[in-house]
Structures are given as structure tokens and as C-alpha cells.
Design a protein around this motif. Structure first.
Motif, mmCIF file in Angstrom:
data_model
loop_
_atom_site.group_PDB
_atom_site.id
_atom_site.type_symbol
_atom_site.label_atom_id
_atom_site.label_comp_id
_atom_site.label_asym_id
_atom_site.label_seq_id
_atom_site.Cartn_x
_atom_site.Cartn_y
_atom_site.Cartn_z
ATOM 1 N N GLY A 128 0.846 -1.192 0.000
ATOM 2 C CA GLY A 128 0.000 0.000 0.000
ATOM 3 C C GLY A 128 0.878 1.238 0.000
ATOM 4 O O GLY A 128 2.093 1.161 0.165
ATOM 5 N N LEU A 129 0.238 2.365 -0.205
ATOM 6 C CA LEU A 129 0.951 3.645 -0.193
ATOM 7 C C LEU A 129 0.437 4.488 0.956
ATOM 8 O O LEU A 129 -0.758 4.762 1.047
ATOM 9 N N PHE A 130 1.341 4.892 1.824
ATOM 10 C CA PHE A 130 1.016 5.739 2.964
ATOM 11 C C PHE A 130 1.973 6.918 2.966
ATOM 12 O O PHE A 130 3.182 6.730 3.106
ATOM 13 N N LEU A 131 1.421 8.110 2.812
ATOM 14 C CA LEU A 131 2.255 9.313 2.771
ATOM 15 C C LEU A 131 2.479 9.909 4.157
ATOM 16 O O LEU A 131 3.213 10.879 4.298
ATOM 17 N N ILE A 132 1.878 9.306 5.155
ATOM 18 C CA ILE A 132 2.056 9.700 6.555
ATOM 19 C C ILE A 132 2.522 8.464 7.321
ATOM 20 O O ILE A 132 2.023 7.359 7.093
ATOM 21 N N THR A 133 3.457 8.641 8.240
ATOM 22 C CA THR A 133 3.984 7.535 9.030
ATOM 23 C C THR A 133 2.863 6.793 9.751
ATOM 24 O O THR A 133 1.945 7.411 10.280
ATOM 25 N N TYR A 134 2.989 5.471 9.763
ATOM 26 C CA TYR A 134 2.092 4.630 10.549
ATOM 27 C C TYR A 134 2.920 3.502 11.149
ATOM 28 O O TYR A 134 4.043 3.229 10.715
ATOM 29 N N ALA A 135 2.356 2.843 12.152
ATOM 30 C CA ALA A 135 3.005 1.683 12.755
ATOM 31 C C ALA A 135 2.397 0.427 12.136
ATOM 32 O O ALA A 135 1.176 0.277 12.108
ATOM 33 N N ASP A 136 3.249 -0.460 11.624
ATOM 34 C CA ASP A 136 2.746 -1.696 11.005
ATOM 35 C C ASP A 136 2.228 -2.645 12.095
ATOM 36 O O ASP A 136 2.195 -2.295 13.277
ATOM 37 N N VAL A 137 1.837 -3.861 11.716
ATOM 38 C CA VAL A 137 1.200 -4.775 12.663
ATOM 39 C C VAL A 137 2.093 -5.191 13.823
ATOM 40 O O VAL A 137 1.579 -5.635 14.844
ATOM 41 N N VAL A 138 3.395 -5.044 13.674
ATOM 42 C CA VAL A 138 4.293 -5.344 14.796
ATOM 43 C C VAL A 138 4.902 -4.077 15.397
ATOM 44 O O VAL A 138 5.838 -4.143 16.178
ATOM 45 N N GLY A 139 4.356 -2.908 15.025
ATOM 46 C CA GLY A 139 4.758 -1.653 15.641
ATOM 47 C C GLY A 139 5.918 -0.926 14.989
ATOM 48 O O GLY A 139 6.401 0.072 15.535
ATOM 49 N N VAL A 140 6.379 -1.384 13.825
ATOM 50 C CA VAL A 140 7.494 -0.724 13.142
ATOM 51 C C VAL A 140 6.972 0.487 12.376
ATOM 52 O O VAL A 140 6.017 0.389 11.604
ATOM 53 N N LEU A 141 7.597 1.646 12.599
ATOM 54 C CA LEU A 141 7.192 2.851 11.878
ATOM 55 C C LEU A 141 7.514 2.688 10.397
ATOM 56 O O LEU A 141 8.623 2.290 10.020
ATOM 57 N N THR A 142 6.520 3.008 9.584
ATOM 58 C CA THR A 142 6.574 2.738 8.152
ATOM 59 C C THR A 142 5.972 3.905 7.393
ATOM 60 O O THR A 142 5.073 4.584 7.889
ATOM 61 N N ILE A 143 6.457 4.134 6.168
ATOM 62 C CA ILE A 143 5.918 5.198 5.315
ATOM 63 C C ILE A 143 6.127 4.799 3.849
ATOM 64 O O ILE A 143 6.943 3.923 3.548
ATOM 65 N N GLY A 144 5.418 5.462 2.970
ATOM 66 C CA GLY A 144 5.562 5.173 1.542
ATOM 67 C C GLY A 144 5.045 3.785 1.231
ATOM 68 O O GLY A 144 4.003 3.369 1.720
ATOM 69 N N TYR A 145 5.792 3.061 0.413
ATOM 70 C CA TYR A 145 5.474 1.675 0.067
ATOM 71 C C TYR A 145 6.261 0.737 0.976
ATOM 72 O O TYR A 145 7.188 0.062 0.543
ATOM 73 N N GLY A 146 5.965 0.733 2.262
ATOM 74 C CA GLY A 146 6.623 -0.187 3.177
ATOM 75 C C GLY A 146 8.024 0.188 3.583
ATOM 76 O O GLY A 146 8.792 -0.666 4.027
ATOM 77 N N HIS A 147 8.387 1.466 3.434
ATOM 78 C CA HIS A 147 9.739 1.900 3.813
ATOM 79 C C HIS A 147 9.839 2.008 5.328
ATOM 80 O O HIS A 147 8.992 2.609 5.989
ATOM 81 N N THR A 148 10.910 1.422 5.876
ATOM 82 C CA THR A 148 11.207 1.513 7.304
ATOM 83 C C THR A 148 12.658 1.956 7.464
ATOM 84 O O THR A 148 13.431 1.936 6.521
ATOM 85 N N GLY A 149 13.003 2.362 8.652
ATOM 86 C CA GLY A 149 14.390 2.731 8.922
ATOM 87 C C GLY A 149 14.467 3.900 9.872
ATOM 88 O O GLY A 149 13.453 4.474 10.287
ATOM 89 N N ALA A 150 15.692 4.274 10.192
ATOM 90 C CA ALA A 150 15.932 5.348 11.155
ATOM 91 C C ALA A 150 15.396 6.689 10.671
ATOM 92 O O ALA A 150 15.142 7.594 11.476
ATOM 93 N N ASP A 151 15.217 6.834 9.366
ATOM 94 C CA ASP A 151 14.711 8.098 8.812
ATOM 95 C C ASP A 151 13.192 8.242 8.949
ATOM 96 O O ASP A 151 12.655 9.304 8.691
ATOM 97 N N VAL A 152 12.505 7.197 9.379
ATOM 98 C CA VAL A 152 11.044 7.242 9.528
ATOM 99 C C VAL A 152 10.710 7.615 10.962
ATOM 100 O O VAL A 152 10.997 6.865 11.893
ATOM 101 N N LYS A 153 10.126 8.790 11.123
ATOM 102 C CA LYS A 153 9.794 9.334 12.445
ATOM 103 C C LYS A 153 8.284 9.517 12.563
ATOM 104 O O LYS A 153 7.594 9.720 11.563
ATOM 105 N N PRO A 154 7.755 9.504 13.773
ATOM 106 C CA PRO A 154 6.326 9.763 13.945
ATOM 107 C C PRO A 154 5.953 11.125 13.357
ATOM 108 O O PRO A 154 6.693 12.099 13.481
#
Length: 146
Positions: A16-42
Motif C-alpha cells: 500500500g501507499l502511505f504518505l504519513i507515518t504509521y506503525a505496522d502490525v508489529v509496531g514498526v514505523l513505516t511510510i511510503g510503500y513499506g519503507h522503514t528505517g531510522a529516517d522514519v519518524k512519527p
């Protein structure tokens, strides 16, 4: 080798596409098309262009990883299915998997049979993950048109 359009479509569909940060099903902050990492902030908000660039950057990393881990010839569909799998689960999980061991032994059918086993997140079976794994399995098993 590069992921093909079928693989990219699969990733976009299931991430999916999310232009705002969200927490995935295990709580990992995610944005865009499933992008995670230290650059993803609330509270982070990105544009479609930024989401596309993050996807391109992430795909390059997973393409390199799959190319390094797979020691047998792969057709573009097999490679793309493995990139999608790794994109979702991480290269570490692919690297330690029975799927990869079967593949690197040259047993493509046994490797394909491993995809549906990866249907859990946070210790729970998730129907959406099983659906994704079956789509990756189907792509892996799809022969190329002559």
C-alpha cells in the motif's frame, strides 16, 4: 538483475501507499510503500515523488541482497518474487530460510513450497500475509513467455 514490473506491482499492492507515518502490525514505523528505517519518524509526511524514490532506493538494496544470496540461476519472475519476499521480511530472514537453502540446492519446487510458511507477524498468522506469500509463490512459479 532488477525486479520486474510484476514484482513491483506485487509489492505496491501488498504494501500500500502511505504518505504519513504509521506503525505496522508489529509496531514498526513505516511510510511510503513499506519503507522503514531510522529516517522514519512519527508524524513524517512525504510526497508521492518521495515515496517513489524511497521505493527505488529500497528495491536497489533488496535486489543486491537477493543477487548475493541466491547462488543458482533465476529467471526474472523468480528473482522478483524473492525481492518481494525480502522486501517484506528482510534479507536476514531470507538468508536463514529453508526457502533459500532449498533454492541454492537447485530444488526450485521445494523452495516455492516454502513461501506460504511465512505467514506470521508478531507470532500471529495473518491472512493478508498468507495471501501475499501465495502471490509471491505464484510469481516464482510463473514461466516466462517464449
Amino acid at each position: 538483475m532488477k525486479i520486474n514490473s510484476a514484482g513491483i506491482s506485487l509489492i505496491k499492492q501488498y504494501e500500500g501507499l502511505f504518505l504519513i507515518t504509521y506503525a505496522d502490525v508489529v509496531g514498526v514505523l513505516t511510510i511510503g510503500y513499506g519503507h522503514t528505517g531510522a529516517d522514519v519518524k512519527p508524524g513524517l509526511i512525504i510526497t508521492q515523488t518521495q515515496a517513489d524514490q524511497l521505493l527505488d532506493d529500497d528495491l536497489a538494496r533488496f535486489e543486491k541482497g537477493v543477487s548475493r544470496l541466491a547462488r543458482v540461476p533465476l529467471n526474472p519472475n523468480q528473482f522478483s518474487a524473492l525481492v518481494s519476499f525480502s522486501f517484506n521480511l528482510g534479507l536476514g530472514n531470507l538468508g536463514n530460510s529453508t526457502l533459500l537453502r532449498d533454492l541454492n540446492r537447485g530444488d526450485y519446487a521445494a523452495a516455492a513450497n516454502q513461501f506460504p510458511r511465512w505467514d506470521r507477524a508478531g507470532g500471529r498468522e495473518l491472512p493478508g500475509l498468507l495471501k501475499r506469500r501465495r502471490a509471491e509463490q505464484a510469481l516464482f512459479l510463473t514461466p516466462l513467455a517464449a
